[in-house]
Design a protein around this motif. Sequence first.
Motif, PDB file in Angstrom:
ATOM      1  N   TYR A 179       0.824  -1.202   0.000  1.00 23.62           N
ATOM      2  CA  TYR A 179       0.000   0.000   0.000  1.00 23.62           C
ATOM      3  C   TYR A 179       0.860   1.254   0.000  1.00 23.62           C
ATOM      4  N   GLN A 180       0.209   2.371  -0.271  1.00 22.43           N
ATOM      5  CA  GLN A 180       0.744   3.691   0.046  1.00 22.43           C
ATOM      6  C   GLN A 180      -0.375   4.479   0.723  1.00 22.43           C
ATOM      7  N   HIS A 181      -0.002   5.433   1.557  1.00 22.75           N
ATOM      8  CA  HIS A 181      -0.981   6.280   2.249  1.00 22.75           C
ATOM      9  C   HIS A 181      -1.134   7.571   1.470  1.00 22.75           C
ATOM     10  N   GLN A 182      -2.372   7.904   1.058  1.00 27.72           N
ATOM     11  CA  GLN A 182      -2.648   9.161   0.386  1.00 27.72           C
ATOM     12  C   GLN A 182      -4.013   9.670   0.834  1.00 27.72           C
ATOM     13  N   TRP A 183      -4.193  10.983   0.706  1.00 25.31           N
ATOM     14  CA  TRP A 183      -5.488  11.584   0.997  1.00 25.31           C
ATOM     15  C   TRP A 183      -6.365  11.500  -0.236  1.00 25.31           C
ATOM     16  N   LYS A 184      -7.540  10.931  -0.088  1.00 30.06           N
ATOM     17  CA  LYS A 184      -8.503  10.830  -1.181  1.00 30.06           C
ATOM     18  C   LYS A 184      -9.848  11.322  -0.682  1.00 30.06           C
ATOM     19  N   ASP A 185     -10.359  12.369  -1.331  1.00 29.75           N
ATOM     20  CA  ASP A 185     -11.637  12.977  -0.909  1.00 29.75           C
ATOM     21  C   ASP A 185     -11.598  13.344   0.570  1.00 29.75           C
ATOM     22  N   SER A 186     -10.469  13.923   0.988  1.00 29.73           N
ATOM     23  CA  SER A 186     -10.265  14.402   2.367  1.00 29.73           C
ATOM     24  C   SER A 186     -10.222  13.277   3.395  1.00 29.73           C
ATOM     25  N   VAL A 187     -10.039  12.045   2.941  1.00 24.42           N
ATOM     26  CA  VAL A 187      -9.952  10.896   3.850  1.00 24.42           C
ATOM     27  C   VAL A 187      -8.613  10.210   3.618  1.00 24.42           C
ATOM     28  N   LEU A 188      -7.856   9.968   4.689  1.00 26.27           N
ATOM     29  CA  LEU A 188      -6.591   9.253   4.566  1.00 26.27           C
ATOM     30  C   LEU A 188      -6.876   7.805   4.208  1.00 26.27           C
ATOM     31  N   SER A 189      -6.371   7.376   3.051  1.00 20.83           N
ATOM     32  CA  SER A 189      -6.755   6.067   2.508  1.00 20.83           C
ATOM     33  C   SER A 189      -5.529   5.225   2.176  1.00 20.83           C
ATOM     34  N   LEU A 190      -5.698   3.909   2.271  1.00 20.31           N
ATOM     35  CA  LEU A 190      -4.690   2.963   1.812  1.00 20.31           C
ATOM     36  C   LEU A 190      -4.952   2.675   0.341  1.00 20.31           C
ATOM     37  N   LEU A 191      -4.028   3.085  -0.512  1.00 17.86           N
ATOM     38  CA  LEU A 191      -4.165   2.918  -1.951  1.00 17.86           C
ATOM     39  C   LEU A 191      -3.042   2.031  -2.467  1.00 17.86           C
ATOM     40  N   PRO A 192      -3.183   1.464  -3.663  1.00 20.55           N
ATOM     41  CA  PRO A 192      -2.079   0.691  -4.237  1.00 20.55           C
ATOM     42  C   PRO A 192      -0.849   1.561  -4.411  1.00 20.55           C
ATOM     43  N   PRO A 193       0.341   0.986  -4.401  1.00 19.64           N
ATOM     44  CA  PRO A 193       1.559   1.785  -4.615  1.00 19.64           C
ATOM     45  C   PRO A 193       1.526   2.478  -5.969  1.00 19.64           C
ATOM     46  N   LYS A 194       2.338   3.502  -6.109  1.00 18.35           N
ATOM     47  CA  LYS A 194       2.421   4.238  -7.373  1.00 18.35           C
ATOM     48  C   LYS A 194       2.699   3.270  -8.522  1.00 18.35           C
ATOM     49  N   TYR A 195       1.993   3.452  -9.629  1.00 17.40           N
ATOM     50  CA  TYR A 195       2.093   2.588 -10.815  1.00 17.40           C
ATOM     51  C   TYR A 195       1.711   1.138 -10.501  1.00 17.40           C
ATOM     52  N   ASP A 196       0.939   0.925  -9.414  1.00 18.04           N
ATOM     53  CA  ASP A 196       0.585  -0.442  -9.003  1.00 18.04           C
ATOM     54  C   ASP A 196       1.840  -1.302  -8.814  1.00 18.04           C
ATOM     55  N   SER A 197       2.887  -0.688  -8.282  1.00 16.81           N
ATOM     56  CA  SER A 197       4.181  -1.372  -8.173  1.00 16.81           C
ATOM     57  C   SER A 197       4.261  -2.197  -6.881  1.00 16.81           C
ATOM     58  N   HIS A 198       3.305  -3.115  -6.685  1.00 14.92           N
ATOM     59  CA  HIS A 198       3.405  -4.048  -5.563  1.00 14.92           C
ATOM     60  C   HIS A 198       4.681  -4.870  -5.754  1.00 14.92           C
ATOM     61  N   ARG A 199       5.450  -5.040  -4.685  1.00 11.94           N
ATOM     62  CA  ARG A 199       6.716  -5.756  -4.843  1.00 11.94           C
ATOM     63  C   ARG A 199       7.212  -6.227  -3.486  1.00 11.94           C
ATOM     64  N   THR A 200       8.164  -7.131  -3.530  1.00 13.14           N
ATOM     65  CA  THR A 200       8.780  -7.658  -2.317  1.00 13.14           C
ATOM     66  C   THR A 200      10.236  -7.232  -2.282  1.00 13.14           C
ATOM     67  N   LEU A 201      10.666  -6.694  -1.141  1.00 14.50           N
ATOM     68  CA  LEU A 201      12.015  -6.163  -1.002  1.00 14.50           C
ATOM     69  C   LEU A 201      12.770  -6.916   0.085  1.00 14.50           C
ATOM     70  N   VAL A 202      13.764  -7.681  -0.317  1.00 19.09           N
ATOM     71  CA  VAL A 202      14.586  -8.366   0.680  1.00 19.09           C
ATOM     72  C   VAL A 202      15.389  -7.318   1.434  1.00 19.09           C
ATOM     73  N   VAL A 203      15.616  -7.559   2.712  1.00 21.05           N
ATOM     74  CA  VAL A 203      16.354  -6.603   3.540  1.00 21.05           C
ATOM     75  C   VAL A 203      17.542  -7.306   4.180  1.00 21.05           C
ATOM     76  N   PRO A 204      18.632  -6.568   4.429  1.00 23.19           N
ATOM     77  CA  PRO A 204      19.814  -7.174   5.067  1.00 23.19           C
ATOM     78  C   PRO A 204      19.501  -7.608   6.496  1.00 23.19           C
ATOM     79  N   ARG A 205      20.329  -8.491   7.029  1.00 25.47           N
ATOM     80  CA  ARG A 205      20.056  -9.086   8.342  1.00 25.47           C
ATOM     81  C   ARG A 205      19.978  -8.037   9.453  1.00 25.47           C
ATOM     82  N   PHE A 206      20.883  -7.042   9.418  1.00 27.31           N
ATOM     83  CA  PHE A 206      20.879  -6.037  10.490  1.00 27.31           C
ATOM     84  C   PHE A 206      19.565  -5.272  10.511  1.00 27.31           C
ATOM     85  N   LEU A 207      19.013  -4.969   9.323  1.00 28.35           N
ATOM     86  CA  LEU A 207      17.760  -4.215   9.257  1.00 28.35           C
ATOM     87  C   LEU A 207      16.583  -5.081   9.694  1.00 28.35           C
ATOM     88  N   ALA A 208      16.627  -6.358   9.358  1.00 26.31           N
ATOM     89  CA  ALA A 208      15.567  -7.272   9.806  1.00 26.31           C
ATOM     90  C   ALA A 208      15.531  -7.324  11.329  1.00 26.31           C
TER      91      ALA A 208
END
Length: 455
Positions: free
Chosen positions: A255-284
Amino acid sequence: MPWPEKRGNKWRVRWDTGRVHPETGKKIYDSKSGFDDENTAYEYGLDRESDVRNDRYIARRDGAVLMKEYVADWLDGIDVGHLRERSCRSMARLYIVPRWGETAVGDIKPSSYRAWKKELLARPNVGADYGREILGLFAMMMDDAVEDELRKASPVSHKRRRGKYTKKVKEKKRHMDIADVHELACNALIYWGFAGYVFVLTMACTGMRPAELYALRREYSPPRWPAADPDEEQREESLERYGGDEPMSAIRVQYQHQWKDSVLSLLPPKYDSHRTLVVPRFLAELLEMLLDSHDSEWVFPSINNGPLAKANFTYKYWRPIADGRPASEEFERVRLGQKQLVVSRRPLPAWEGVKAYAGKRLYLLRHGHKEWLDEDGHSRVAVETRMGHELPGVEGTYSNVTPAMERAIMESLQSRWEGFVPSLGDDWEPRSPKALPVDLGGWMKAQVTALRNAD
C-alpha cells in the motif's frame, strides 16, 4: 456557392456547411461579417466551402465553446489514477483556466500559446519540471479538441523545438555515504525516537517511497511477513520463495498512504508497483526490535503514535532531521492572567544537521539506494523492479528477478553495513532525550563484536 451581402458599410458572407439540422432537416449555414468589399467576402466563403468538401471545416459555433467548459468536460472524461487526476485538476484550476477559461477553444492561436508558455516557465513558483507538466496537460487537451472537431489543428507544435536551446538543470547530488545515512538516523532518534532511527535506515536500504513507508503495516514487515500475509495465495508463494533452509527477510510493499476525498486512505503503490524487497540481516533485526517495542498497526508510528501520513512529514520531521535544530528553550506565556515561564512538552537537546542533506529532499535517500545497487553491479531488472519500475520493451518482457538476484542484493547491503559499523567503536551510545524502548547500544556493541570475532 457562397453569397456575400451588404450590411451597412461592411460585407457579410454566408456559406453551406454541408450539415443538416437533425430536427428540421434544413441545411445549416454559417457566416462571417466585417469584410471591406464584396470580392474579399466571396473568396473567404469559397475557402470555407473548400474546407467543407475536404473535411477540414470547423463550424464557428463548435469552435466557440469556451475553454472553461471544455476543460471541465475533459477532466470528467479522463481515466487515470487518483493522484494523477488530482494533479491534473489542480494544474487546470491554477494555471490553464485562469489564462484560457474565457477564450473559445477555436480561438487559441499558436503565437498566444507561445507567449503563455514563456510567461509560465518564467514564474518563480513554477519549476521547469512542473511547467513542462502543465504544458503537457494543455497539449493533450488541444489534441483532443482537434479530435472533437473544435479546432483544425493544435496550437501546440509537436514538429520541432522552437526558441533557444536551454540545457536541463539537474539536481546537484552527492554520493550517498552510509556514514551520512547513519548520522541522519541518529538525528531521527533524538527527534522522533527509535521508530525514526529505523525509518531512515529502512528507506536507504529499500528505496521505498515515503508514502509506502507511511503505510507499511505490521503484517507486511519482517519477521511477521510472509506468514502473516492475509492473501493465502501470495502467502504460500512467498513462504516457498523466502523461507526454506536459507530464509531471506523481506518487506512486502502492498500500500501507500494518500489523501482521497479528504480521507486518509490505503491505496495501491504508485504505478501499481506491488513488490517484495529483501532486507539485510541487520535491518531485519532492527525491524523486529521496533515491532516488539510498540503495538501500533503501523511499523513506523508518528511521535504521537498515529499514522505518519497525517503529519506534514517534510517540514515536521525531515527538515529538523536533515538540517539540525537548536535546543528547546523556555518561553513565556500568560495563563489565568499570570505570566508563566514554561518549557516545551517535548524538550529536546540541540543537534547538528547533516551537511550532505541540509536543505535537500527526503527522496534523495531513495535515489541513493539505487546508486548503491548500481555501484554493487546488480542486474538492471533486479534494480528497476526493486525501485518499483518496469523495464520497457523486450528486456522487460523476457527478464525476471530470481531468488539468487535478491540474495545478492541482501548480502551486498549487509556487507556495506558491516564495513561501516566498526568505525563507530565499542563505546558508541545512542543519544536520546528519553529512555529508549530497546537496548540499541547493546545491540550495536554486539554487531561490532561479532564482526571482530569473524575477522
